[in-house]
Enzyme design. Structure first.
Site, PDB file in Angstrom:
ATOM      1  N   HIS A   1      58.618  40.184  -8.614  1.00 31.87           N
ATOM      2  CA  HIS A   1      58.393  41.470  -7.950  1.00 31.87           C
ATOM      3  C   HIS A   1      57.093  41.405  -7.142  1.00 31.87           C
ATOM      4  O   HIS A   1      56.315  40.465  -7.252  1.00 31.87           O
ATOM      5  CB  HIS A   1      58.215  42.593  -8.976  1.00 31.87           C
ATOM      6  CG  HIS A   1      59.302  42.730  -9.983  1.00 31.87           C
ATOM      7  ND1 HIS A   1      60.246  43.734  -9.918  1.00 31.87           N
ATOM      8  CD2 HIS A   1      59.583  42.025 -11.109  1.00 31.87           C
ATOM      9  CE1 HIS A   1      61.057  43.652 -10.958  1.00 31.87           C
ATOM     10  NE2 HIS A   1      60.689  42.616 -11.697  1.00 31.87           N
TER      11      HIS A   1
ATOM     12  N   GLU B   1      55.062  40.556 -11.744  1.00 32.86           N
ATOM     13  CA  GLU B   1      54.634  41.296 -10.551  1.00 32.86           C
ATOM     14  C   GLU B   1      53.512  40.535  -9.862  1.00 32.86           C
ATOM     15  O   GLU B   1      52.547  40.104 -10.497  1.00 32.86           O
ATOM     16  CB  GLU B   1      54.109  42.682 -10.934  1.00 32.86           C
ATOM     17  CG  GLU B   1      55.154  43.629 -11.494  1.00 32.86           C
ATOM     18  CD  GLU B   1      55.904  44.396 -10.408  1.00 32.86           C
ATOM     19  OE1 GLU B   1      55.661  44.117  -9.211  1.00 32.86           O
ATOM     20  OE2 GLU B   1      56.704  45.266 -10.769  1.00 32.86           O
TER      21      GLU B   1
ATOM     22  N   HIS C   1      63.428  40.705  -6.945  1.00 29.22           N
ATOM     23  CA  HIS C   1      63.890  42.072  -7.163  1.00 29.22           C
ATOM     24  C   HIS C   1      64.856  42.488  -6.055  1.00 29.22           C
ATOM     25  O   HIS C   1      65.849  43.191  -6.288  1.00 29.22           O
ATOM     26  CB  HIS C   1      62.685  43.008  -7.221  1.00 29.22           C
ATOM     27  CG  HIS C   1      62.936  44.269  -7.977  1.00 29.22           C
ATOM     28  ND1 HIS C   1      62.034  45.302  -8.021  1.00 29.22           N
ATOM     29  CD2 HIS C   1      63.989  44.671  -8.738  1.00 29.22           C
ATOM     30  CE1 HIS C   1      62.520  46.279  -8.765  1.00 29.22           C
ATOM     31  NE2 HIS C   1      63.699  45.925  -9.212  1.00 29.22           N
TER      32      HIS C   1
ATOM     33  N   ASP D   1      61.278  43.790  -2.460  1.00 31.06           N
ATOM     34  CA  ASP D   1      60.189  42.911  -2.867  1.00 31.06           C
ATOM     35  C   ASP D   1      60.700  41.616  -3.512  1.00 31.06           C
ATOM     36  O   ASP D   1      61.800  41.604  -4.043  1.00 31.06           O
ATOM     37  CB  ASP D   1      59.242  43.649  -3.831  1.00 31.06           C
ATOM     38  CG  ASP D   1      59.934  44.149  -5.088  1.00 31.06           C
ATOM     39  OD1 ASP D   1      60.957  44.846  -4.969  1.00 31.06           O
ATOM     40  OD2 ASP D   1      59.447  43.843  -6.195  1.00 31.06           O
TER      41      ASP D   1
END
Length: 200
Positions: A35, A123, A162, A172
């Site tokens: 992500h 992330e 993602h 993303d």
């Protein structure tokens, strides 16, 4: 066992526990989902991402925060622009990061949903217009190597974005993420697997 020393806690990452996690329904960990996040959008540094993942985001601190402060989300790891890693959820547990999504599992030859059940979410601090940093790519390669060593079902082919699993909702990590460069780093990753912050 002290949770700080659980096998699912990466000792190279700073630990910040998120309440937004629960038990995986099975023991399977077989997908890495990448992500990107920035809070506020397009702005880096600060504590807003950590606040979001720990349910402490102040809705009055920025107009955008008022639209997301109610969310209960998390990721296993956050990799900041300088390469620092922050772990929110033990990788043996289920983090809440994928949302409504589905993925074609070539091993099982079927579409799968409820991806949080069997995936690890990482992330990257960033957005879809600014290139990610070399420090982030190095840290992501180290994180992936650590995960590969822990979970035999993970393979380089079982990594996706993602955007690919939720194409109608998410974009993303976006076009600035260099998949070829990251895979090259991962393939040559050796030695120290710590995730200390470093500068380009």
């Amino acid at each position: 066992m002290d949770p700080q020393f659980s096998p699912g806690r990466w000792q190279g990452a700073r630990q910040v526990a998120s309440p937004n996690a629960d038990q995986r329904p099975d023991d399977e960990v077989s997908l890495l989902l990448i992500h990107a996040i920035s809070l506020p959008p397009g702005q880096f540094k600060g504590t807003a991402v950590e606040a979001l993942f720990t349910n402490q985001l102040d809705p009055e601190a920025h107009p955008y925060f008022a639209t997301i402060a109610h969310l209960r989300v998390s990721a296993h790891l956050l990799i900041r622009r300088d390469g620092e890693c922050v772990q929110f959820v033990d990788t043996d547990r289920r983090a809440w990061h994928a949302g409504r999504s589905r993925w074609w599992d070539p091993r099982q030859r079927r579409w799968r949903q409820a991806l949080n059940d069997f995936s690890v979410g990482i992330e990257l601090e960033g957005d879809e217009t600014n290139p990610f940093t070399k420090a982030q790519y190095r840290a992501l390669a180290k994180a992936a190597r650590w995960l590969w060593d822990r979970y035999p079902a993970l393979t380089p082919e079982r990594v996706t974005s993602h955007a690919r699993v939720a194409p109608l909702r998410k974009t993303d990590p976006g076009p600035t993420f260099d998949w070829a460069y990251w895979r090259q780093l991962f393939a040559t990753q050796e030695g120290d697997l710590s995730c200390d912050a470093s500068r380009d």
